[in-house]
Design an enzyme around this catalytic site. Structure first.
Site, PDB file in Angstrom:
ATOM      1  N   LYS A 184     -13.640   5.504 -14.149  1.00  0.00           N
ATOM      2  CA  LYS A 184     -12.673   5.825 -13.095  1.00  0.00           C
ATOM      3  C   LYS A 184     -11.526   4.826 -12.973  1.00  0.00           C
ATOM      4  O   LYS A 184     -11.711   3.619 -13.131  1.00  0.00           O
ATOM      5  CB  LYS A 184     -13.385   5.886 -11.742  1.00  0.00           C
ATOM      6  N   LYS A 202       2.251  -3.194  23.037  1.00  0.00           N
ATOM      7  CA  LYS A 202       2.340  -4.086  21.878  1.00  0.00           C
ATOM      8  C   LYS A 202       1.376  -3.767  20.732  1.00  0.00           C
ATOM      9  O   LYS A 202       1.823  -3.704  19.577  1.00  0.00           O
ATOM     10  CB  LYS A 202       2.239  -5.540  22.333  1.00  0.00           C
ATOM     11  N   TYR A 233       8.796  -1.897  36.106  1.00  0.00           N
ATOM     12  CA  TYR A 233       7.724  -2.423  35.271  1.00  0.00           C
ATOM     13  C   TYR A 233       6.355  -2.033  35.823  1.00  0.00           C
ATOM     14  O   TYR A 233       6.122  -2.087  37.032  1.00  0.00           O
ATOM     15  CB  TYR A 233       7.812  -3.960  35.172  1.00  0.00           C
ATOM     16  N   THR A 286       6.764  25.245  -6.048  1.00  0.00           N
ATOM     17  CA  THR A 286       6.763  25.717  -4.670  1.00  0.00           C
ATOM     18  C   THR A 286       5.359  26.253  -4.453  1.00  0.00           C
ATOM     19  O   THR A 286       4.749  26.798  -5.389  1.00  0.00           O
ATOM     20  CB  THR A 286       7.798  26.837  -4.430  1.00  0.00           C
ATOM     21  N   HIS A 287       4.830  26.070  -3.272  1.00  0.00           N
ATOM     22  CA  HIS A 287       3.434  26.459  -2.990  1.00  0.00           C
ATOM     23  C   HIS A 287       2.455  25.799  -3.952  1.00  0.00           C
ATOM     24  O   HIS A 287       1.393  26.356  -4.229  1.00  0.00           O
ATOM     25  CB  HIS A 287       3.254  27.978  -3.051  1.00  0.00           C
TER      26      HIS A 287
HETATM   27  N1  ARG Z   1       2.053  -9.700  29.421  1.00  0.00           N
HETATM   28  C1  ARG Z   1       2.951  -8.847  30.129  1.00  0.00           C
HETATM   29  C2  ARG Z   1       3.409  -7.701  29.203  1.00  0.00           C
HETATM   30  O1  ARG Z   1       3.262  -7.809  28.040  1.00  0.00           O
HETATM   31  C3  ARG Z   1       4.097  -9.669  30.615  1.00  0.00           C
HETATM   32  C4  ARG Z   1       5.038  -8.971  31.497  1.00  0.00           C
HETATM   33  C5  ARG Z   1       4.937  -9.161  32.995  1.00  0.00           C
HETATM   34  N2  ARG Z   1       3.675  -9.187  33.606  1.00  0.00           N
HETATM   35  C6  ARG Z   1       3.520  -8.998  34.936  1.00  0.00           C
HETATM   36  N3  ARG Z   1       2.348  -9.147  35.471  1.00  0.00           N
HETATM   37  N4  ARG Z   1       4.559  -8.701  35.689  1.00  0.00           N
HETATM   38  O2  ARG Z   1       3.890  -6.696  29.656  1.00  0.00           O
END
Ligand code: ARG
Length: 464
Positions: A284, A326, A318, A156-157
């Site tokens: 090393k 992504k 959206y 601990t610690h």
């Molecule tokens: N490439 C876009 C995305 O990954 C596709 C989705 C719709 N695009 C749009 N202009 N409504 O979110």
């Protein structure tokens, strides 16, 4: 010559800078195979419902098959001027089959399309990650089994605290990664819901059959609200959160492996396959795999923060910002998959230096708590016993001896309750064995725990 904008709305062309900012195909092309799968299910449904003709539906399916082969063969030259993976594939389809290809996008939008593709892709990543976590948990169990009786200082610690079984230490990580598994299974349920049919945001007037598409794609159900379905990203945030926790757990373990393989500890040696040398210091052997994993945890924690920040200011539904989900998502998934696999393999190369662990047990007065408990068993109040043992420890420091080496006449100076049976009482193995409570480090308990987790792993293996 610059290409004219996509669709009839635009007379002018896109600025090259806009194109650079707006294109996503450089990273979303990796969704191509999932995009094609979703398109196939959609096209089949459009045909079945008479929204397009059976011939057009068949032509689309044929075209998608051909494009899939090209994608798999790596023969596709993705065109950034076509923005994303969806428009690229649609353009390829139209180039290949002509007019029928122009009908695929009936009753859908890229908004529900991307949401669907990502969920299909993510489901596969989760399944892959679950398998790799399984291997990691198995590796921990193997180590626990192999070095079952080895005792080392528990900390601990980062100070020597009490002796514990090495197996107990390994199973502590097993528990963490098992909760990580449970979390991923939980996330998977929410990922496996189909947004397709939500179209741009409001649904579609065409008589589609969402259930049919969901069945073909292996979704557990369909989204309940089109506006939520095209703009929700909380399943991605949950996934990245699960990844960030996995990486955090790996990073904690990495830190211990780095410490343990240092000269100061010398508790373990990591195999050559997961260590590297130095370009200047010939002696090393560096625990790079552990260090890099610890470093990469930072990036995945960052991915989670990126996604949270990305979504927090967005009105329904959206928004193009969502395209930016992504890179962090891919990065979190790739990094976590890689590091979990690395750890599962690296742990198989670890050898434990029992003697170093034994030597370490002699430092830091690990017996002190037990010595106090010993006095308690002889009728001394715990607070008083704590005080007495503290003074005994100070005496040991003066004489530069360990508690097991301190002669009985010295002990007697501090309390008449000390008897010669105390030496047996404070042997590491005896101390460990006394922690005989459920969840404790006594070999009896750890054996029971180990048998239980082996049963769990066996059941999981049979299910898959
Ligand atoms: N490439 C876009 C995305 O990954 C596709 C989705 C719709 N695009 C749009 N202009 N409504 O979110």
């Amino acid at each position: 010559m610059k290409k004219k904008q996509w669709g009839g709305r635009f007379a002018g062309s896109t600025d090259a800078l806009m194109e650079r900012l707006g294109e996503s195909v450089s990273f979303d092309s990796r969704l191509a195979l999932w995009d094609i799968r979703a398109s196939r299910a959609h096209a089949r449904m459009l045909g079945a419902r008479g929204i397009i003709s059976p011939e057009d539906s068949r032509a689309i399916l044929w075209g998608l098959d051909a494009i899939e082969k090209e994608v798999k063969a790596g023969n596709v030259a993705w065109d950034v001027s076509l923005e994303d993976v969806h428009t690229n594939i649609e353009a390829m389809l139209i180039a290949r089959i002509g007019n029928a290809g122009k009908k695929l996008h009936t009753a859908r939008s890229r908004n529900d399309q991307i949401a669907t593709d990502v969920r299909l892709w993510l489901r596969d990543q989760i399944d892959d990650l679950l398998q790799k976590l399984f291997a990691l948990r198995q590796a921990l169990v193997s180590l626990a089994e192999q070095y079952f009786h080895v005792v080392l200082p528990g900390f601990t610690h980062l100070q020597h605290a009490q002796p514990v079984l090495f197996a107990h230490h390994m199973l502590a990580y097993y528990e963490m990664f098992t909760r990580d598994r449970d979390r991923l299974c939980e996330v998977r349920k929410r990922v496996n819901i189909m947004p397709l049919g939500s179209a741009a945001l409001a649904g579609t007037p065409h008589p589609i059959d969402r259930e049919m598409v969901a069945r073909e794609l292996g979704f557990d159900g369909i989204s309940a609200n089109s506006m939520d379905a095209v703009s929700d990203r909380d399943h991605l945030i949950e996934f990245c959160s699960a990844c960030a926790l996995i990486m955090t757990h790996l990073s904690r373990m990495a830190e211990e492996l780095v410490l343990w393989s240092s000269q100061e500890f010398s508790f373990i040696e990591i195999g050559d396959a997961f260590t590297t040398g130095s370009s200047i210091m010939p002696q090393k052997k560096n625990p790079d795999a552990a260090e890099l994993t610890r470093g990469r945890a930072a990036g995945v924690i960052g991915d989670l923060m990126t996604l949270l920040a990305l979504v927090k200011g967005l009105p329904l539904t959206y928004n193009r910002d969502l395209q930016e989900d992504k890179p962090p998502l891919f990065h979190a998934a790739d990094t976590t998959l890689l590091c979990v696999e690395v750890f599962a393999r690296m742990l198989q190369t670890v050898t434990v230096n029992e003697n170093a662990m034994k030597r370490a047990l002699q430092q830091g007065f690990l017996e002190a708590t037990d010595l106090a408990d010993y006095l308690v068993s002889r009728g001394v109040a715990f607070r008083e016993a704590h005080e007495i043992v503290g003074r005994v420890v100070r005496r040991c420091l003066e004489l530069q001896v360990t508690l097991p080496d301190l002669p009985m006449e010295e002990y007697q100076k501090f309390s008449g309750a000390f008897g010669s049976d105390l030496y047996e009482y404070i042997r590491p193995e005896v101390m460990v064995a006394r922690r005989d409570v459920p969840g404790g480090t006594a070999p009896k308990q750890v054996r029971r725990a180990l048998n239980r987790v082996k049963r769990v792993l066996k059941q999981e293996a049979e299910k898959n």
